[in-house]
Design a protein around this motif. Structure first.
Motif, PDB file in Angstrom:
ATOM      1  N   SER A   1       0.853  -1.191   0.000  1.00  0.00           N
ATOM      2  CA  SER A   1       0.000   0.000   0.000  1.00  0.00           C
ATOM      3  C   SER A   1       0.888   1.241   0.000  1.00  0.00           C
ATOM      4  O   SER A   1       2.053   1.170   0.384  1.00  0.00           O
ATOM      5  CB  SER A   1      -0.931  -0.005   1.223  1.00  0.00           C
ATOM      6  N   PRO A   2       0.359   2.375  -0.421  1.00  0.00           N
ATOM      7  CA  PRO A   2       1.193   3.584  -0.480  1.00  0.00           C
ATOM      8  C   PRO A   2       1.587   4.066   0.910  1.00  0.00           C
ATOM      9  O   PRO A   2       0.779   4.065   1.829  1.00  0.00           O
ATOM     10  CB  PRO A   2       0.305   4.615  -1.172  1.00  0.00           C
ATOM     11  N   GLY A   3       2.836   4.461   1.040  1.00  0.00           N
ATOM     12  CA  GLY A   3       3.322   5.063   2.277  1.00  0.00           C
ATOM     13  C   GLY A   3       3.095   6.558   2.207  1.00  0.00           C
ATOM     14  O   GLY A   3       3.726   7.246   1.413  1.00  0.00           O
ATOM     15  N   LYS A   4       2.191   7.062   3.045  1.00  0.00           N
ATOM     16  CA  LYS A   4       1.814   8.475   2.967  1.00  0.00           C
ATOM     17  C   LYS A   4       2.306   9.298   4.152  1.00  0.00           C
ATOM     18  O   LYS A   4       2.026  10.478   4.243  1.00  0.00           O
ATOM     19  CB  LYS A   4       0.292   8.593   2.859  1.00  0.00           C
ATOM     20  N   GLY A   5       3.023   8.695   5.060  1.00  0.00           N
ATOM     21  CA  GLY A   5       3.554   9.390   6.230  1.00  0.00           C
ATOM     22  C   GLY A   5       4.791   8.652   6.699  1.00  0.00           C
ATOM     23  O   GLY A   5       5.375   7.874   5.954  1.00  0.00           O
ATOM     24  N   ASP A   6       5.182   8.867   7.942  1.00  0.00           N
ATOM     25  CA  ASP A   6       6.326   8.137   8.477  1.00  0.00           C
ATOM     26  C   ASP A   6       6.031   6.647   8.447  1.00  0.00           C
ATOM     27  O   ASP A   6       4.901   6.215   8.708  1.00  0.00           O
ATOM     28  CB  ASP A   6       6.611   8.562   9.914  1.00  0.00           C
ATOM     29  N   VAL A   7       7.049   5.859   8.109  1.00  0.00           N
ATOM     30  CA  VAL A   7       6.927   4.409   8.103  1.00  0.00           C
ATOM     31  C   VAL A   7       8.034   3.819   8.966  1.00  0.00           C
ATOM     32  O   VAL A   7       9.080   4.442   9.187  1.00  0.00           O
ATOM     33  CB  VAL A   7       6.951   3.817   6.671  1.00  0.00           C
ATOM     34  N   PHE A   8       7.795   2.592   9.431  1.00  0.00           N
ATOM     35  CA  PHE A   8       8.691   1.954  10.393  1.00  0.00           C
ATOM     36  C   PHE A   8       8.970   0.517   9.975  1.00  0.00           C
ATOM     37  O   PHE A   8       8.112  -0.143   9.386  1.00  0.00           O
ATOM     38  CB  PHE A   8       8.055   1.952  11.784  1.00  0.00           C
ATOM     39  N   ALA A   9      10.156   0.030  10.315  1.00  0.00           N
ATOM     40  CA  ALA A   9      10.509  -1.370  10.094  1.00  0.00           C
ATOM     41  C   ALA A   9      11.172  -1.886  11.363  1.00  0.00           C
ATOM     42  O   ALA A   9      11.984  -1.184  11.976  1.00  0.00           O
ATOM     43  CB  ALA A   9      11.447  -1.520   8.911  1.00  0.00           C
ATOM     44  N   GLU A  10      10.798  -3.095  11.742  1.00  0.00           N
ATOM     45  CA  GLU A  10      11.410  -3.752  12.905  1.00  0.00           C
ATOM     46  C   GLU A  10      12.042  -5.052  12.461  1.00  0.00           C
ATOM     47  O   GLU A  10      11.501  -5.758  11.603  1.00  0.00           O
ATOM     48  CB  GLU A  10      10.365  -4.019  13.982  1.00  0.00           C
ATOM     49  N   PHE A  11      13.164  -5.360  13.062  1.00  0.00           N
ATOM     50  CA  PHE A  11      13.923  -6.565  12.764  1.00  0.00           C
ATOM     51  C   PHE A  11      14.168  -7.276  14.086  1.00  0.00           C
ATOM     52  O   PHE A  11      14.744  -6.685  14.995  1.00  0.00           O
ATOM     53  CB  PHE A  11      15.264  -6.199  12.114  1.00  0.00           C
ATOM     54  N   LYS A  12      13.714  -8.524  14.199  1.00  0.00           N
ATOM     55  CA  LYS A  12      13.877  -9.289  15.437  1.00  0.00           C
ATOM     56  C   LYS A  12      14.554 -10.605  15.113  1.00  0.00           C
ATOM     57  O   LYS A  12      13.986 -11.448  14.417  1.00  0.00           O
ATOM     58  CB  LYS A  12      12.536  -9.513  16.110  1.00  0.00           C
ATOM     59  N   LEU A  13      15.751 -10.767  15.628  1.00  0.00           N
ATOM     60  CA  LEU A  13      16.554 -11.960  15.404  1.00  0.00           C
ATOM     61  C   LEU A  13      16.447 -12.849  16.636  1.00  0.00           C
ATOM     62  O   LEU A  13      16.813 -12.431  17.732  1.00  0.00           O
ATOM     63  CB  LEU A  13      18.010 -11.570  15.145  1.00  0.00           C
ATOM     64  N   THR A  14      15.959 -14.058  16.453  1.00  0.00           N
ATOM     65  CA  THR A  14      15.775 -14.968  17.587  1.00  0.00           C
ATOM     66  C   THR A  14      16.989 -15.883  17.741  1.00  0.00           C
ATOM     67  O   THR A  14      17.725 -16.144  16.773  1.00  0.00           O
ATOM     68  CB  THR A  14      14.522 -15.837  17.406  1.00  0.00           C
TER      69      THR A  14
ATOM     70  N   VAL B   1       7.361  -3.228   6.368  1.00  0.00           N
ATOM     71  CA  VAL B   1       7.431  -1.783   6.546  1.00  0.00           C
ATOM     72  C   VAL B   1       5.996  -1.364   6.843  1.00  0.00           C
ATOM     73  O   VAL B   1       5.084  -1.646   6.067  1.00  0.00           O
ATOM     74  CB  VAL B   1       7.977  -1.075   5.295  1.00  0.00           C
ATOM     75  N   LEU B   2       5.803  -0.719   7.993  1.00  0.00           N
ATOM     76  CA  LEU B   2       4.463  -0.374   8.466  1.00  0.00           C
ATOM     77  C   LEU B   2       4.276   1.128   8.578  1.00  0.00           C
ATOM     78  O   LEU B   2       5.193   1.846   8.986  1.00  0.00           O
ATOM     79  CB  LEU B   2       4.216  -0.987   9.848  1.00  0.00           C
ATOM     80  N   ALA B   3       3.071   1.582   8.255  1.00  0.00           N
ATOM     81  CA  ALA B   3       2.691   2.972   8.529  1.00  0.00           C
ATOM     82  C   ALA B   3       2.493   3.113  10.036  1.00  0.00           C
ATOM     83  O   ALA B   3       2.390   2.113  10.764  1.00  0.00           O
ATOM     84  CB  ALA B   3       1.410   3.313   7.776  1.00  0.00           C
ATOM     85  N   ALA B   4       2.411   4.337  10.521  1.00  0.00           N
ATOM     86  CA  ALA B   4       2.243   4.587  11.954  1.00  0.00           C
ATOM     87  C   ALA B   4       0.982   3.921  12.511  1.00  0.00           C
ATOM     88  O   ALA B   4       0.952   3.518  13.676  1.00  0.00           O
ATOM     89  CB  ALA B   4       2.219   6.088  12.222  1.00  0.00           C
ATOM     90  N   ASP B   5      -0.041   3.754  11.685  1.00  0.00           N
ATOM     91  CA  ASP B   5      -1.284   3.123  12.150  1.00  0.00           C
ATOM     92  C   ASP B   5      -1.264   1.598  12.035  1.00  0.00           C
ATOM     93  O   ASP B   5      -2.257   0.931  12.304  1.00  0.00           O
ATOM     94  CB  ASP B   5      -2.495   3.689  11.393  1.00  0.00           C
ATOM     95  N   GLY B   6      -0.122   1.029  11.627  1.00  0.00           N
ATOM     96  CA  GLY B   6       0.011  -0.421  11.529  1.00  0.00           C
ATOM     97  C   GLY B   6      -0.286  -1.000  10.160  1.00  0.00           C
ATOM     98  O   GLY B   6      -0.124  -2.197   9.946  1.00  0.00           O
ATOM     99  N   THR B   7      -0.695  -0.176   9.211  1.00  0.00           N
ATOM    100  CA  THR B   7      -0.957  -0.640   7.850  1.00  0.00           C
ATOM    101  C   THR B   7       0.346  -1.113   7.208  1.00  0.00           C
ATOM    102  O   THR B   7       1.365  -0.424   7.284  1.00  0.00           O
ATOM    103  CB  THR B   7      -1.564   0.492   6.996  1.00  0.00           C
TER     104      THR B   7
END
Length: 155
Positions: free
Chosen positions: A93-106, A131-137
């Motif tokens: 989906s289009p990224g229209k604001g700040d976006v976030f990515a998390e990386f978790k290595l087990t 890669v997630l939008a601030a609202d979790g999208t």
């Protein structure tokens, strides 16, 4: 030979001042003290928008690019060679604001890599993140394949 930063804190600081990230709006928000996770933000700015005003796809990929390699290299130690092998990105989906990515290595994934490479062979392992939008999208799904092998002196 280039000297790598020795701590997550110094690595985070170095990556945040690295010119391609500094001038693209990417910022490392967190890098765990044990190298088990990272959290990254990409701010939407005039200079990283595409023609239709959403995040440029190259920036979405770039924000995810080095982190699996950094986490695994530092978690396994210097006796392992770790290289990026392949990558895929699926724009959801289009990224229209700040976006976030998390990386978790087990620890399970690290044990899997150790097991796959214990005989001196290579391991080609895939890692995924969103890669997630601030609202979790979900904005994008990124897959990275890493080549991992014990260095000859460690075999």
């Amino acid at each position: 030979m280039a000297r790598r930063p020795t701590t997550p804190r110094s690595t985070r600081r170095m990556v945040n001042w690295w010119l391609p990230y500094l001038f693209s709006g990417v910022r490392v928000l967190e890098l765990a003290d044990d190298w088990s996770s990272a959290r990254v933000r990409l701010r939407l700015r005039w200079f990283n928008r595409n023609y239709v005003g959403t995040h440029f796809g190259g920036s979405l990929f770039a924000m995810s690019d080095p982190f699996w390699m950094l986490l695994i290299t530092n978690s396994l130690g210097r006796e392992y060679a770790v290289w990026d092998k392949a990558a895929e990105i699926d724009f959801v989906s289009p990224g229209k604001g700040d976006v976030f990515a998390e990386f978790k290595l087990t620890e399970d994934r690290l044990e899997e890599i150790r097991r796959l490479t214990e005989d001196g062979g290579k391991a080609l392992v895939w890692f995924e993140n969103e890669v997630l939008a601030a609202d979790g999208t979900v904005v994008a799904k990124v897959r990275k394949q890493l080549y991992v092998r014990r260095k000859p002196a460690s075999r």
